[in-house]
Design a protein around this motif. Sequence first.
Motif, PDB file in Angstrom:
ATOM      1  N   GLU A 127     -16.827 -15.006  21.704  1.00 54.17           N
ATOM      2  CA  GLU A 127     -16.171 -15.265  23.176  1.00 54.17           C
ATOM      3  C   GLU A 127     -17.126 -15.857  24.243  1.00 54.17           C
ATOM      4  N   THR A 128     -18.383 -15.775  24.230  1.00 54.07           N
ATOM      5  CA  THR A 128     -19.326 -16.515  25.262  1.00 54.07           C
ATOM      6  C   THR A 128     -19.044 -17.975  24.970  1.00 54.07           C
ATOM      7  N   ILE A 129     -19.263 -18.368  23.718  1.00 54.53           N
ATOM      8  CA  ILE A 129     -19.017 -19.833  23.189  1.00 54.53           C
ATOM      9  C   ILE A 129     -17.662 -20.468  23.797  1.00 54.53           C
ATOM     10  N   LEU A 130     -16.694 -19.680  23.556  1.00 51.55           N
ATOM     11  CA  LEU A 130     -15.304 -20.115  24.029  1.00 51.55           C
ATOM     12  C   LEU A 130     -15.283 -20.648  25.636  1.00 51.55           C
ATOM     13  N   GLU A 131     -16.016 -19.390  26.433  1.00 48.77           N
ATOM     14  CA  GLU A 131     -15.966 -19.487  27.745  1.00 48.77           C
ATOM     15  C   GLU A 131     -16.705 -20.785  28.294  1.00 48.77           C
ATOM     16  N   ILE A 132     -17.885 -20.931  27.510  1.00 50.16           N
ATOM     17  CA  ILE A 132     -18.559 -22.064  27.920  1.00 50.16           C
ATOM     18  C   ILE A 132     -17.678 -23.295  27.708  1.00 50.16           C
ATOM     19  N   ILE A 133     -17.185 -23.508  26.663  1.00 53.46           N
ATOM     20  CA  ILE A 133     -16.561 -24.607  26.253  1.00 53.46           C
ATOM     21  C   ILE A 133     -15.519 -25.006  27.356  1.00 53.46           C
ATOM     22  N   ARG A 134     -14.730 -23.830  27.823  1.00 58.66           N
ATOM     23  CA  ARG A 134     -13.631 -23.852  28.652  1.00 58.66           C
ATOM     24  C   ARG A 134     -14.377 -24.479  30.043  1.00 58.66           C
ATOM     25  N   LYS A 135     -15.348 -23.783  30.206  1.00 56.56           N
ATOM     26  CA  LYS A 135     -15.887 -24.208  31.561  1.00 56.56           C
ATOM     27  C   LYS A 135     -16.455 -25.665  31.774  1.00 56.56           C
ATOM     28  N   LEU A 136     -16.810 -26.119  30.434  1.00 59.25           N
ATOM     29  CA  LEU A 136     -17.209 -27.417  30.276  1.00 59.25           C
ATOM     30  C   LEU A 136     -15.955 -28.484  30.886  1.00 59.25           C
ATOM     31  N   VAL A 137     -14.858 -27.876  30.455  1.00 57.65           N
ATOM     32  CA  VAL A 137     -13.677 -28.415  30.743  1.00 57.65           C
ATOM     33  C   VAL A 137     -13.274 -28.620  32.491  1.00 57.65           C
ATOM     34  N   ASP A 138     -13.104 -27.447  32.647  1.00 65.38           N
ATOM     35  CA  ASP A 138     -12.698 -27.076  33.834  1.00 65.38           C
ATOM     36  C   ASP A 138     -13.828 -27.422  35.097  1.00 65.38           C
ATOM     37  N   GLU A 139     -14.945 -27.226  34.910  1.00 64.36           N
ATOM     38  CA  GLU A 139     -16.051 -27.593  35.933  1.00 64.36           C
ATOM     39  C   GLU A 139     -16.733 -29.082  35.464  1.00 64.36           C
ATOM     40  N   ASN A 140     -17.048 -29.259  34.512  1.00 64.46           N
ATOM     41  CA  ASN A 140     -17.490 -30.715  34.190  1.00 64.46           C
ATOM     42  C   ASN A 140     -16.876 -31.758  33.910  1.00 64.46           C
ATOM     43  N   GLY A 141     -15.656 -31.370  33.573  1.00 61.03           N
ATOM     44  CA  GLY A 141     -14.541 -32.639  33.438  1.00 61.03           C
ATOM     45  C   GLY A 141     -14.482 -33.187  31.858  1.00 61.03           C
ATOM     46  N   SER A 142     -15.206 -32.374  31.091  1.00 63.71           N
ATOM     47  CA  SER A 142     -15.031 -32.972  29.827  1.00 63.71           C
ATOM     48  C   SER A 142     -13.791 -32.842  28.926  1.00 63.71           C
ATOM     49  N   THR A 143     -13.684 -33.518  27.822  1.00 69.16           N
ATOM     50  CA  THR A 143     -12.508 -33.581  26.989  1.00 69.16           C
ATOM     51  C   THR A 143     -13.017 -33.145  25.470  1.00 69.16           C
ATOM     52  N   ILE A 144     -12.221 -31.981  25.098  1.00 75.92           N
ATOM     53  CA  ILE A 144     -12.640 -31.358  23.918  1.00 75.92           C
ATOM     54  C   ILE A 144     -11.689 -31.449  22.850  1.00 75.92           C
ATOM     55  N   LEU A 145     -11.951 -31.633  21.663  1.00 80.20           N
ATOM     56  CA  LEU A 145     -11.310 -31.445  20.371  1.00 80.20           C
ATOM     57  C   LEU A 145     -11.896 -30.600  19.332  1.00 80.20           C
ATOM     58  N   ILE A 146     -11.351 -29.540  18.991  1.00 77.89           N
ATOM     59  CA  ILE A 146     -11.832 -28.592  18.278  1.00 77.89           C
ATOM     60  C   ILE A 146     -11.135 -28.416  16.780  1.00 77.89           C
ATOM     61  N   ALA A 147     -11.753 -28.357  15.739  1.00 77.28           N
ATOM     62  CA  ALA A 147     -11.131 -28.419  14.377  1.00 77.28           C
ATOM     63  C   ALA A 147     -11.510 -27.033  13.724  1.00 77.28           C
ATOM     64  N   SER A 148     -10.503 -26.022  13.414  1.00 74.34           N
ATOM     65  CA  SER A 148     -11.006 -24.734  13.137  1.00 74.34           C
ATOM     66  C   SER A 148      -9.611 -24.086  12.077  1.00 74.34           C
ATOM     67  N   HIS A 149     -10.057 -23.201  11.086  1.00 72.58           N
ATOM     68  CA  HIS A 149      -9.075 -22.696  10.560  1.00 72.58           C
ATOM     69  C   HIS A 149      -8.854 -21.294  11.071  1.00 72.58           C
ATOM     70  N   ASP A 150      -9.498 -21.097  12.098  1.00 74.80           N
ATOM     71  CA  ASP A 150      -9.538 -19.674  12.764  1.00 74.80           C
ATOM     72  C   ASP A 150      -8.798 -19.876  13.963  1.00 74.80           C
ATOM     73  N   PRO A 151      -7.599 -19.386  14.110  1.00 73.24           N
ATOM     74  CA  PRO A 151      -6.677 -19.191  15.458  1.00 73.24           C
ATOM     75  C   PRO A 151      -7.528 -18.731  16.615  1.00 73.24           C
ATOM     76  N   TYR A 152      -8.521 -17.943  16.496  1.00 72.55           N
ATOM     77  CA  TYR A 152      -9.204 -17.629  17.809  1.00 72.55           C
ATOM     78  C   TYR A 152      -9.952 -18.697  18.351  1.00 72.55           C
ATOM     79  N   ALA A 153     -10.331 -19.599  17.712  1.00 70.86           N
ATOM     80  CA  ALA A 153     -11.049 -20.729  18.153  1.00 70.86           C
ATOM     81  C   ALA A 153     -10.103 -21.691  18.994  1.00 70.86           C
ATOM     82  N   CYS A 154      -8.828 -21.459  18.920  1.00 70.84           N
ATOM     83  CA  CYS A 154      -7.953 -22.257  19.575  1.00 70.84           C
ATOM     84  C   CYS A 154      -7.305 -21.500  20.608  1.00 70.84           C
TER      85      CYS A 154
END
Length: 219
Positions: free
Chosen positions: A173-200
């Motif tokens: 949960e913490t990691i996904l929150e951090i990733i989301r914040k990097l987009v919303d606050e830092n303006g990053s663009t992110i592409l994730i690959a996963s077999h786990d729907p939770y990562a999406c």
Amino acid sequence: MVKTIVVEDLWKTYRLRNLVIQVLRGISFNVEDQTVTCIIGPNGAGKTTLLKIIAGFIEADRGKVLVFGKSPRDASIRRLIGYMPQEDILFDSLTFAEHLELLKNTREGIIVDLEFVYSLLEKVGLNKVLQLNIGKLSGGQRRLMQMILTISHKPEIILLDEPIAFVDKENRETILEIIRKLVDENGSTILIASHDPYACSIANRVLELRDGLIKEVKV
Ligand SMILES: Nc1ncnc2c1ncn2[C@@H]1O[C@H](COP(=O)(O)OP(=O)(O)OP(=O)(O)O)[C@@H](O)[C@H]1O
Ligand SMILES: [Mg+2]
């Protein structure tokens, strides 16, 4: 919206003696600026292959990838990409701080945000093991450290292959929150690959890779 990553008609087949594995059969999609896109799909679907092509590590047989209009192999683009491979690439005999030094010395133009890095280490409970060599850490701790190293300089484009593999529920949960914040606050663009729907679960857009083709999944 600006298209940060353009993927056009990618084809990839692995050939090993008499074995032919056709992995990508004409993949096209765009990743828009300041969004999270998640590629989901079963084991062996070709997610890692696709991410490695986008990161510029391997070449497709056909098709093209453009990042900000240029090849991901272009030095000016390479500098903007933070890529976390699926495999563990940390050195057993080095500490986290030594990995950080290595990153600064080998990636030209990188400015590590130390305050950010140490706040992340504390958030995921790694501050207690910082003086240890990586070889003495658990699988989940290694994965978390690799993740923090990847985002330590807040890259404009972040490619994450199975970012929450081996990570416990709370830290996921913490990691996904951090990733989301990097987009919303830092303006990053992110592409994730996963077999786990939770990562999406933090994605703006989910694409399913199956039988060499991609299709949009409703989120
Ligand atoms: N270097 C390689 N040489 C030959 N075959 C390969 C190579 N890399 C991957 N493959 C094959 O290509 C297919 C797709 O592999 P890939 O690692 O891209 O899948 P994936 O979707 O990331 O799977 P996972 O969910 O297990 O990580 C697999 O059948 C794999 O055996
Ligand atoms: Mg994979």
